[in-house]
Each structure stands twice: as structure tokens, then as C-alpha cells.
Design a protein around this motif. Structure first.
Motif, PDB file in Angstrom:
ATOM      1  N   PRO A 122     -20.884 -17.955   3.024  1.00 22.75           N
ATOM      2  CA  PRO A 122     -20.007 -18.882   3.773  1.00 22.75           C
ATOM      3  C   PRO A 122     -18.749 -18.232   4.338  1.00 22.75           C
ATOM      4  N   PHE A 123     -18.353 -17.075   3.809  1.00 26.42           N
ATOM      5  CA  PHE A 123     -17.126 -16.420   4.265  1.00 26.42           C
ATOM      6  C   PHE A 123     -17.386 -15.420   5.394  1.00 26.42           C
ATOM      7  N   PRO A 126     -16.596 -17.053   9.298  1.00 27.56           N
ATOM      8  CA  PRO A 126     -15.170 -17.105   9.661  1.00 27.56           C
ATOM      9  C   PRO A 126     -14.533 -15.726   9.792  1.00 27.56           C
ATOM     10  N   LEU A 127     -14.912 -14.809   8.909  1.00 26.10           N
ATOM     11  CA  LEU A 127     -14.373 -13.448   9.019  1.00 26.10           C
ATOM     12  C   LEU A 127     -14.799 -12.792  10.322  1.00 26.10           C
ATOM     13  N   LYS A 128     -16.048 -12.995  10.712  1.00 25.86           N
ATOM     14  CA  LYS A 128     -16.527 -12.412  11.965  1.00 25.86           C
ATOM     15  C   LYS A 128     -15.776 -12.991  13.169  1.00 25.86           C
ATOM     16  N   ILE A 129     -15.461 -14.277  13.123  1.00 31.07           N
ATOM     17  CA  ILE A 129     -14.704 -14.893  14.221  1.00 31.07           C
ATOM     18  C   ILE A 129     -13.321 -14.260  14.340  1.00 31.07           C
ATOM     19  N   ILE A 130     -12.651 -14.059  13.212  1.00 33.50           N
ATOM     20  CA  ILE A 130     -11.324 -13.444  13.233  1.00 33.50           C
ATOM     21  C   ILE A 130     -11.407 -12.013  13.744  1.00 33.50           C
ATOM     22  N   PRO A 188      -1.759  -9.582  14.557  1.00 30.41           N
ATOM     23  CA  PRO A 188      -1.837 -10.353  13.301  1.00 30.41           C
ATOM     24  C   PRO A 188      -3.260 -10.673  12.872  1.00 30.41           C
ATOM     25  N   PHE A 189      -4.153 -10.936  13.820  1.00 32.98           N
ATOM     26  CA  PHE A 189      -5.528 -11.252  13.436  1.00 32.98           C
ATOM     27  C   PHE A 189      -6.263 -10.018  12.926  1.00 32.98           C
ATOM     28  N   ALA A 190      -5.920  -8.850  13.426  1.00 33.21           N
ATOM     29  CA  ALA A 190      -6.502  -7.628  12.873  1.00 33.21           C
ATOM     30  C   ALA A 190      -6.049  -7.424  11.429  1.00 33.21           C
ATOM     31  N   GLU A 197     -11.295  -9.071   4.412  1.00 32.12           N
ATOM     32  CA  GLU A 197     -12.369  -8.159   4.034  1.00 32.12           C
ATOM     33  C   GLU A 197     -12.061  -7.476   2.703  1.00 32.12           C
ATOM     34  N   PHE A 198     -10.798  -7.127   2.478  1.00 34.97           N
ATOM     35  CA  PHE A 198     -10.406  -6.540   1.199  1.00 34.97           C
ATOM     36  C   PHE A 198     -10.633  -7.518   0.056  1.00 34.97           C
TER      37      PHE A 198
END
Length: 262
Positions: A122-123, A126-130, A188-190, A197-198
Motif C-alpha cells: 500500500p505504500f 504513494p511513494l511512486k507518485i511523490i 521538498p518532494f525529493a 523510502e528510508f
């Protein structure tokens, strides 16, 4: 009737278009999308992220010391509503039950690995979108820069090279503004993508270490049978102390328990 949102939408979009052209509107849209995605990711992480609280850590330690003393059903009941939202709790208890039932070790490991991967799925979206927003924003800023410079050179060409500073300033301003806006959105999004990811790596490491601690313990079938018998006796004694309980003596059942415990 006056539309309350009209001044905001018309005024804001008009100002952004005037500052950096249509690329600024696109940057604003993806920035809002990124903020909403990050908030959703934080809420999802708060409720459904695999975690290892102190109670579950003590359960794993008890399993390492004496597997027969751990009851998966009791662990689920004691966890409460909030604790049962923890995917790691279900992953641990399911592994306990699989080991207690003497299933194939390879199958248990494959099932645990699959369930661990599903708990983190599930995570991933959203991580890929960011990450996409962090990578796309500078490119959009570069696109706005190119469009702004094209406008500046177009004004110069229209005047046959005699364009003044006022005519050129519009295109150059648009070029610089979109570049700055793209970097403001991307930086900021990077950083957020790297932080998320960490955190996911830390969670994955916690899951792996917990499962390894559980799977490296050898379950003795005789000890498990004795533990089941003791638990059944304790449940029966607890039920017999309740008001209106049947206190009659079940000799056949007692003989079975005595035989199981040796």
C-alpha cells in the motif's frame, strides 16, 4: 448569486499564467497532488504500517525461549482493536500457527515473505507518485523556460531585432519564474521521497529480523502438545470458576490430559 470560489480560481490562475504561463498552473496542480498524497501516506503509515511494539517484541522473545508458552489466539485478543491494525502482528501470529502445526518449513518461509511484501505494497504507489512529482517538476520548469525564451525571441523577431527591454522582459521573466517554481516544487518532494523510502527500508528490516528470530526456533512437537494440554486445562479451570458452571468431574477428559502431559 456570487460564486465564492470565483475570485480565488480566476485570480490565482490569472496571476500564475501571467507570471509563468500555463506551465505554472501545471506546477501548482502537481504540487497540490503531492501534498495530498503525502498526507494520505502519513495517515496510512500511522494506521497500517508494520511496527514492532514492546509487547510484540516480548512475545517474540518468549517464543525464542519457550515456543510452547506462546498462544497466537491469546496474542490477537490481547492486542486490542488498535493493535490488530498492525500487519506485523498478523504476520507473526500466522507464522507461529504455521510452525506449531508442523507445516513445511520452505512453505512457511515463502508465505511469510509474500505476506511481508503485501504489507508494504500500500505504500509503494504513494511513494511512486511523490518520486514522479520530484522528477517531473524540474522538467516542467525547463519547459516553461524554453517557452519563455521562445516568447522573448519571438518579440525580438517581430521588431526585426529592435525590441526594447520592456518587450523582452516578459519572456525572460516567464522563463526565470517557471525554472524557480519547478525547483521549489521538486526539492521538498525529493527530500520527502528519500525520507519515505528510508522509513520503508527500516520497516522492511524490522520485519525481516523479526521473522528470522521466529523461524530460527525449532518447535518440539511433544513440548507443543504439553503446552496445548496445559492451556486447555487452564481454560477448563477458568470456566469452572464462573457462576453457574458445571463442576462435574470428567474422568475421561482428565485421563486424556494426564496422558498428554506424561
Amino acid at each position: 448569486m456570487t460564486d465564492i470560489s470565483a475570485p480565488f480560481s480566476n485570480g490565482l490562475l490569472a496571476q500564475l499564467t501571467e507570471m509563468g504561463g500555463p506551465v505554472m498552473v501545471v506546477l501548482l496542480v502537481i504540487a497540490v497532488l503531492g501534498v495530498v498524497t503525502f498526507i494520505y501516506l502519513m495517515l496510512l503509515g500511522t494506521l497500517y504500517a508494520p511496527r514492532l511494539p514492546g509487547s510484540l517484541k516480548k512475545t517474540v522473545i518468549s517464543w525464542q525461549q519457550n515456543p510452547g508458552s506462546v498462544s497466537p489466539a491469546a496474542i490477537r485478543e490481547q492486542a486490542g482493536r488498535w493493535g490488530r491494525l498492525n500487519p506485523l502482528l498478523h504476520l507473526v501470529t500466522n507464522t507461529f500457527e504455521a510452525l506449531n502445526s508442523q507445516q513445511d518449513e520452505r512453505q512457511i518461509r515463502e508465505t511469510a515473505a509474500r505476506d511481508a511484501q503485501q504489507s508494504l505494497e500500500p505504500f509503494e504507489a504513494p511513494l511512486k507518485i511523490i518520486e514522479v512529482i520530484a522528477a517531473l517538476a524540474p522538467l516542467l520548469g525547463l519547459l516553461g523556460t524554453v517557452l519563455g525564451m521562445m516568447e522573448a525571441f519571438s518579440a525580438m523577431a517581430a521588431t526585426e531585432g529592435r525590441a526594447n527591454a520592456t518587450q523582452l522582459s516578459g519572456g525572460i521573466y516567464e522563463a526565470l519564474t517557471t525554472t524557480a517554481a519547478g525547483l521549489v516544487v521538486a526539492i521538498p518532494f525529493a527530500a520527502l521521497a528519500a525520507w519515505v523510502e528510508f522509513r520503508l527500508r527500516r520497516i522492511h528490516k524490522t520485519i525481516n529480523s523479526t521473522l528470522v528470530s521466529i523461524l530460527n526456533v525449532t518447535v518440539d512437537p511433544d513440548a507443543k502438545a504439553q503446552a496445548d494440554a496445559r492451556q486447555a486445562v487452564a481454560t477448563r479451570e477458568c470456566a469452572s470458576t464462573q457462576p453457574g458452571a458445571d463442576l462435574s468431574y470428567d474422568s475421561a477428559s482428565d485421563r486424556r490430559f494426564a496422558h498428554a502431559t506424561g
